[in-house]
Design a protein around this motif. Structure first.
Motif, short mmCIF file in Angstrom:
data_model
loop_
_atom_site.label_atom_id
_atom_site.label_comp_id
_atom_site.label_asym_id
_atom_site.label_seq_id
_atom_site.Cartn_x
_atom_site.Cartn_y
_atom_site.Cartn_z
N ASN A 44 11.09 -1.61 70.07
CA ASN A 44 10.02 -2.59 70.34
C ASN A 44 8.65 -1.96 70.27
OD1 ASN A 44 10.73 -5.18 70.81
ND2 ASN A 44 11.53 -4.74 72.87
N ARG A 45 8.53 -0.82 70.93
CA ARG A 45 7.21 -0.19 71.00
C ARG A 45 6.72 0.29 69.64
NH1 ARG A 45 6.11 2.72 76.71
NH2 ARG A 45 7.35 1.32 78.01
N TYR A 46 7.67 0.63 68.77
CA TYR A 46 7.27 1.10 67.44
C TYR A 46 7.59 0.06 66.36
CZ TYR A 46 5.84 5.74 68.98
OH TYR A 46 5.15 6.78 69.57
N SER A 47 7.65 -1.22 66.77
CA SER A 47 8.01 -2.25 65.79
C SER A 47 6.92 -2.45 64.73
CB SER A 47 8.32 -3.58 66.49
OG SER A 47 7.20 -3.97 67.23
N ASP A 48 5.73 -1.90 64.98
CA ASP A 48 4.63 -1.99 64.00
C ASP A 48 4.73 -0.91 62.93
OD1 ASP A 48 4.18 -0.06 66.02
OD2 ASP A 48 2.01 -0.06 65.64
N GLN A 49 5.74 -0.07 62.99
CA GLN A 49 5.85 1.07 62.07
C GLN A 49 7.16 1.04 61.29
OE1 GLN A 49 3.52 3.58 61.77
NE2 GLN A 49 2.19 2.59 63.28
N ILE A 50 7.12 1.62 60.12
CA ILE A 50 8.38 1.79 59.37
C ILE A 50 8.88 3.21 59.64
CG2 ILE A 50 9.40 1.99 57.06
CD1 ILE A 50 7.36 -0.24 56.26
N ILE A 51 10.06 3.30 60.20
CA ILE A 51 10.64 4.60 60.55
C ILE A 51 11.81 4.86 59.60
CG2 ILE A 51 11.87 5.89 62.36
CD1 ILE A 51 10.44 3.86 64.36
N THR A 52 11.75 5.95 58.88
CA THR A 52 12.87 6.25 57.97
C THR A 52 13.80 7.31 58.57
OG1 THR A 52 11.71 8.01 56.78
CG2 THR A 52 11.47 5.76 55.93
N LYS A 53 13.30 8.04 59.58
CA LYS A 53 14.13 9.09 60.16
C LYS A 53 13.73 9.31 61.62
CE LYS A 53 16.22 10.82 57.23
NZ LYS A 53 16.69 11.57 56.08
N ILE A 54 14.75 9.48 62.45
CA ILE A 54 14.51 9.80 63.86
C ILE A 54 14.87 11.26 64.04
CG2 ILE A 54 15.16 9.26 66.24
CD1 ILE A 54 16.08 6.46 64.97
N LEU A 55 13.95 12.02 64.62
CA LEU A 55 14.17 13.47 64.78
C LEU A 55 14.19 13.79 66.27
CD1 LEU A 55 14.32 16.35 63.57
CD2 LEU A 55 11.81 16.37 63.55
N THR A 56 15.26 14.48 66.69
CA THR A 56 15.37 14.87 68.09
C THR A 56 15.92 16.29 68.17
OG1 THR A 56 16.16 14.16 70.27
CG2 THR A 56 17.67 13.85 68.42
N ILE A 57 16.26 16.71 69.38
CA ILE A 57 16.74 18.08 69.58
C ILE A 57 17.98 18.01 70.46
CG2 ILE A 57 15.07 18.36 71.46
CD1 ILE A 57 14.80 21.30 70.69
N GLU A 58 18.98 18.85 70.13
CA GLU A 58 20.20 18.81 70.94
C GLU A 58 19.92 19.37 72.34
OE1 GLU A 58 23.36 21.19 69.35
OE2 GLU A 58 22.16 22.97 69.21
N SER A 59 20.64 18.93 73.34
CA SER A 59 21.64 17.90 73.24
C SER A 59 21.18 16.58 73.85
CB SER A 59 22.92 18.36 73.95
OG SER A 59 22.61 18.81 75.27
N SER A 60 20.24 16.63 74.80
CA SER A 60 19.99 15.38 75.54
C SER A 60 19.12 14.37 74.82
CB SER A 60 19.39 15.71 76.91
OG SER A 60 20.33 16.41 77.67
N GLY A 61 18.53 14.75 73.69
CA GLY A 61 17.78 13.75 72.92
C GLY A 61 18.69 12.88 72.08
N ILE A 62 19.93 13.34 71.88
CA ILE A 62 20.79 12.68 70.90
C ILE A 62 21.17 11.25 71.32
CG2 ILE A 62 23.01 12.77 69.69
CD1 ILE A 62 22.83 15.83 69.78
#
Ligand code: 5GP
Length: 190
Positions: A44-62
């Protein structure tokens, strides 16, 4: 996000004036229904953007990153903290000093999974001094990708990471922002 704040107040354990333990729903046991709500809220908060990839870090961001990926239909890439036989060569790497472990890890992402064509949203569980997010920004930058923003489940606003990143013009959306953990109490910003 009220649901998340209520969960933190109910189940979070204040370990010190700077560390909050949320092992019952985010860092050890995972509450999938809450994670789904969190994914939807980021979407919702980023519904104004086109996101092609979500980048996180293991393990708790997954977990939160994957729920967002499910909602918006974008792939999730998690930076790995250890190299292995299957993860070697052809990597973007950055050094990240861990706030909770007080050690520096080299994090890596295969060059196959982030490219200059990507619009990247960075997701992580906590934002404290901003080291993890800076490492992920570094990796996205090495790939030549565009970073459209950062989504954080729990920001500890009394630490300086969020301020420094916002000063650099980086958009950060945190779903709960903690003002203080003193006297064993969690206090949020409004
Ligand atoms: P930063 O890199 O912003 O200094 O710290 C963020 C990282 O450290 C997060 O990925 C998170 O795993 C960990 N972290 C920082 N503060 C806390 C905390 O109060 N509680 C927990 N459980 N993890 C934290």
């Amino acid at each position: 996000m009220q649901l998340l704040k209520d969960k933190i107040l109910k189940e979070g354990k204040v370990l010190s004036d700077t560390v909050l333990k949320v092992d019952s729903f985010l860092n050890h046991q995972i509450d999938p229904l809450l994670m789904k709500e969190i994914g939807d809220e980021f979407a919702n908060r980023y519904s104004d953007q086109i996101i092609t990839k979500i980048l996180t870090i293991e393990s708790s961001g997954i977990a939160p990153a994957t729920m967002l990926g499910l909602t918006i239909g974008a792939p999730v890439v998690f930076a790995r903290k250890r190299k292995s036989l299957t993860l070697s060569g052809n990597l973007y790497s950055a050094n990240v000093h861990s706030f909770t472990k007080n050690e520096t890890n080299e994090i890596s992402v295969s060059k196959d999974f982030i490219t200059a064509d990507d619009n990247v949203l960075i997701i992580d569980d906590f934002l404290a001094n901003g080291e993890a997010v800076k490492g992920l920004l570094d990796i996205a930058q090495q790939a030549g990708a565009t970073v459209i923003g950062v989504g954080i489940v729990i920001e500890k606003g009394f630490q300086e990471g969020g301020m420094h990143l916002r000063e650099q013009g980086i958009r950060i959306e945190s779903l709960a922002n903690i003002k203080s953990l003193t006297n064993g109490q969690v206090e949020f910003y409004d």
